[in-house]
Design a protein around this motif. Structure first.
Motif, PDB file in Angstrom:
ATOM      1  N   PRO A  15      16.235   2.162   4.226  1.00 13.68           N
ATOM      2  CA  PRO A  15      15.038   2.588   4.959  1.00 13.68           C
ATOM      3  C   PRO A  15      14.309   3.756   4.292  1.00 13.68           C
ATOM      4  CG  PRO A  15      16.847   2.227   6.471  1.00 13.68           C
ATOM      5  CD  PRO A  15      17.422   2.113   5.097  1.00 13.68           C
ATOM      6  N   GLY A  16      13.009   3.621   4.132  1.00 12.32           N
ATOM      7  CA  GLY A  16      12.201   4.694   3.567  1.00 12.32           C
ATOM      8  C   GLY A  16      12.148   4.725   2.052  1.00 12.32           C
ATOM      9  N   ILE A  54      -1.838   6.058   5.445  1.00 11.91           N
ATOM     10  CA  ILE A  54      -0.899   4.963   5.702  1.00 11.91           C
ATOM     11  C   ILE A  54       0.500   5.365   5.265  1.00 11.91           C
ATOM     12  CG2 ILE A  54      -0.312   2.569   5.124  1.00 11.91           C
ATOM     13  CD1 ILE A  54      -3.264   1.985   4.891  1.00 11.91           C
ATOM     14  N   PHE A  55       0.588   6.069   4.135  1.00 10.92           N
ATOM     15  CA  PHE A  55       1.871   6.592   3.659  1.00 10.92           C
ATOM     16  C   PHE A  55       2.510   7.513   4.700  1.00 10.92           C
ATOM     17  CE2 PHE A  55       3.988  10.271   1.726  1.00 10.92           C
ATOM     18  CZ  PHE A  55       5.029   9.647   1.042  1.00 10.92           C
ATOM     19  N   ILE A  56       1.729   8.415   5.257  1.00  9.80           N
ATOM     20  CA  ILE A  56       2.246   9.350   6.264  1.00  9.80           C
ATOM     21  C   ILE A  56       2.684   8.600   7.520  1.00  9.80           C
ATOM     22  CG2 ILE A  56       1.619  11.264   7.793  1.00  9.80           C
ATOM     23  CD1 ILE A  56      -0.274  12.232   5.543  1.00  9.80           C
ATOM     24  N   ILE A  57       1.868   7.663   7.973  1.00  9.08           N
ATOM     25  CA  ILE A  57       2.190   6.883   9.176  1.00  9.08           C
ATOM     26  C   ILE A  57       3.485   6.115   8.986  1.00  9.08           C
ATOM     27  CG2 ILE A  57       1.480   4.893  10.574  1.00  9.08           C
ATOM     28  CD1 ILE A  57      -1.433   5.845  10.147  1.00  9.08           C
ATOM     29  N   MET A  58       3.654   5.455   7.831  1.00  2.00           N
ATOM     30  CA  MET A  58       4.851   4.658   7.593  1.00  2.00           C
ATOM     31  C   MET A  58       6.092   5.535   7.450  1.00  2.00           C
ATOM     32  SD  MET A  58       3.640   1.776   8.055  1.00  2.00           S
ATOM     33  CE  MET A  58       5.198   0.892   7.849  1.00  2.00           C
ATOM     34  N   SER A  59       5.946   6.718   6.862  1.00  2.18           N
ATOM     35  CA  SER A  59       7.080   7.646   6.758  1.00  2.18           C
ATOM     36  C   SER A  59       7.564   8.044   8.148  1.00  2.18           C
ATOM     37  CB  SER A  59       6.678   8.892   5.955  1.00  2.18           C
ATOM     38  OG  SER A  59       6.330   8.561   4.637  1.00  2.18           O
ATOM     39  N   PHE A  60       6.607   8.406   9.014  1.00  2.00           N
ATOM     40  CA  PHE A  60       6.972   8.784  10.380  1.00  2.00           C
ATOM     41  C   PHE A  60       7.490   7.580  11.173  1.00  2.00           C
ATOM     42  CE2 PHE A  60       3.935  12.543  10.018  1.00  2.00           C
ATOM     43  CZ  PHE A  60       4.963  13.463   9.908  1.00  2.00           C
ATOM     44  N   ALA A  61       6.934   6.404  10.922  1.00  2.00           N
ATOM     45  CA  ALA A  61       7.374   5.201  11.646  1.00  2.00           C
ATOM     46  C   ALA A  61       8.833   4.875  11.337  1.00  2.00           C
ATOM     47  CB  ALA A  61       6.483   4.015  11.284  1.00  2.00           C
ATOM     48  N   ILE A  90       0.824  -1.206   0.000  1.00  2.00           N
ATOM     49  CA  ILE A  90       0.000   0.000   0.000  1.00  2.00           C
ATOM     50  C   ILE A  90       0.861   1.260   0.000  1.00  2.00           C
ATOM     51  CG2 ILE A  90      -1.699   1.341   1.320  1.00  2.00           C
ATOM     52  CD1 ILE A  90      -2.757  -1.364   2.366  1.00  2.00           C
ATOM     53  N   ALA A  91       1.841   1.317   0.901  1.00  2.00           N
ATOM     54  CA  ALA A  91       2.572   2.572   1.070  1.00  2.00           C
ATOM     55  C   ALA A  91       4.052   2.390   1.378  1.00  2.00           C
ATOM     56  CB  ALA A  91       1.922   3.401   2.197  1.00  2.00           C
ATOM     57  N   GLY A  92       4.576   1.165   1.282  1.00  2.00           N
ATOM     58  CA  GLY A  92       5.975   0.947   1.629  1.00  2.00           C
ATOM     59  C   GLY A  92       6.155   0.808   3.134  1.00  2.00           C
ATOM     60  N   GLY A  93       7.377   0.506   3.559  1.00  2.00           N
ATOM     61  CA  GLY A  93       7.676   0.427   4.982  1.00  2.00           C
ATOM     62  C   GLY A  93       7.466  -0.932   5.602  1.00  2.00           C
ATOM     63  N   ALA A 149      10.538  15.434   6.518  1.00  2.00           N
ATOM     64  CA  ALA A 149      10.047  16.472   5.608  1.00  2.00           C
ATOM     65  C   ALA A 149       8.934  15.937   4.716  1.00  2.00           C
ATOM     66  CB  ALA A 149      11.195  17.010   4.752  1.00  2.00           C
ATOM     67  N   VAL A 150       9.126  14.732   4.177  1.00  2.00           N
ATOM     68  CA  VAL A 150       8.116  14.112   3.318  1.00  2.00           C
ATOM     69  C   VAL A 150       6.821  13.874   4.092  1.00  2.00           C
ATOM     70  CG1 VAL A 150       7.514  11.930   2.174  1.00  2.00           C
ATOM     71  CG2 VAL A 150       9.699  13.035   1.681  1.00  2.00           C
ATOM     72  N   GLY A 151       6.947  13.331   5.305  1.00  2.00           N
ATOM     73  CA  GLY A 151       5.774  13.048   6.124  1.00  2.00           C
ATOM     74  C   GLY A 151       5.015  14.307   6.508  1.00  2.00           C
ATOM     75  N   ILE A 152       5.759  15.337   6.936  1.00  2.00           N
ATOM     76  CA  ILE A 152       5.122  16.586   7.365  1.00  2.00           C
ATOM     77  C   ILE A 152       4.442  17.286   6.191  1.00  2.00           C
ATOM     78  CG2 ILE A 152       5.594  18.909   8.247  1.00  2.00           C
ATOM     79  CD1 ILE A 152       7.817  17.609   9.981  1.00  2.00           C
ATOM     80  N   TYR A 153       5.142  17.349   5.049  1.00  2.00           N
ATOM     81  CA  TYR A 153       4.560  17.999   3.874  1.00  2.00           C
ATOM     82  C   TYR A 153       3.284  17.290   3.427  1.00  2.00           C
ATOM     83  CZ  TYR A 153       4.056  19.894  -0.824  1.00  2.00           C
ATOM     84  OH  TYR A 153       3.560  20.491  -1.959  1.00  2.00           O
TER      85      TYR A 153
END
Length: 258
Positions: free
Chosen positions: A159-160, A239-246, A27-30, A115-119
């Protein structure tokens, strides 16, 4: 630790972890946030963890790519340029990691992930609509450079990668999250296969546990891709945002606590 439990329970645990990791990754990587710690928990040494994880994850990545392609969310005209670039980048990355400590990248990658997650979190429009206008010289060149860089990064550190691929494809081609995820899976599959071949050549794969986990990753990837295609960008974005921050949190933990 599960290192002392009977092997049948280890296999069951790894299969469950594999299904979940492939579901999320499609779905979103990670997905490596789930599968790699699972290998460590059952007592795998680091190199065998990375090698066996590549073996299992590659099968799931292939299924995700096929599923997205069947739904028309993979762009062959773009990938015929980007896939060879990703392959060359991954080959160079794996070669370079033997010479240079990959930990030098950690602060840079951590900053970029945040930066990616926050944006993505604050932008209401990013990745929500498919604004792809077609292929042109500029976006093919940018895409080729980006694919090479991401292949190199995945082979060198990793990672990421899924988050960066999705975000970069949205930025370069104007894809929505669904289309970006489909093309990202194809590129990620390329770099995974490259690393897998090198791990196999060096005998760093435990097939006894990698094969059953890989089978469950196939089921997880198929299910995750199906859900992503059905639910669309509004489902993928959080899910993309959650996995980026995770991934970022994991790196902070490793850098400052461990």
């Amino acid at each position: 630790m599960l290192a002392t439990v009977p092997i049948v329970y280890k296999v069951i645990f790894l299969c469950a972890a594999g299904f979940l990791s492939a579901f999320v990754d499609s779905i979103a990587g990670g997905g490596g946030l789930i599968s790699i710690p699972a290998y460590f928990l059952v007592g795998f040494p680091p190199h065998y963890t990375l090698g066996t994880n590549k073996f299992s994850a590659t099968s799931g990545s292939l299924v995700s790519t096929i599923k997205f392609a069947q739904s028309g969310k993979v762009d062959n005209n773009i990938l015929k340029i980007l896939v060879p670039c990703a392959f060359l980048g991954a080959s160079a990355g794996v070669t370079t990691v033997l010479l240079i400590d990959p930990n030098i990248l950690k602060p840079i990658v951590l900053f970029l992930l945040l930066a990616v997650g926050i944006y993505s979190f604050f932008s209401k429009t990013v990745g929500m609509e498919d604004n792809f206008k077609g292929v042109n010289r500029k976006n093919l060149i940018l895409g080729g450079i980006f694919a090479f860089a991401m292949g190199f990064y995945d082979g060198f550190f990793g990672p990421g990668t899924g988050s960066f691929l999705i975000f970069g494809l949205i930025g370069i081609y104007g894809f929505d999250f669904v289309r970006a995820s489909g093309n990202a899976k194809a590129l990620n599959f390329t770099s995974n296969v490259t690393a897998l071949i090198l791990f196999a050549i060096n005998g760093k794969i435990m097939y006894l546990m990698g094969i059953p986990m890989g089978i469950f990753m196939v089921f997880g990837a198929y299910t995750g891709s199906k859900v992503a295609l059905k639910q669309g960008a509004r489902f993928i974005k959080p899910i993309f945002i959650i996995m980026s921050f995770a991934v970022a949190v994991k790196m902070i933990y490793e850098m400052f606590i461990l």
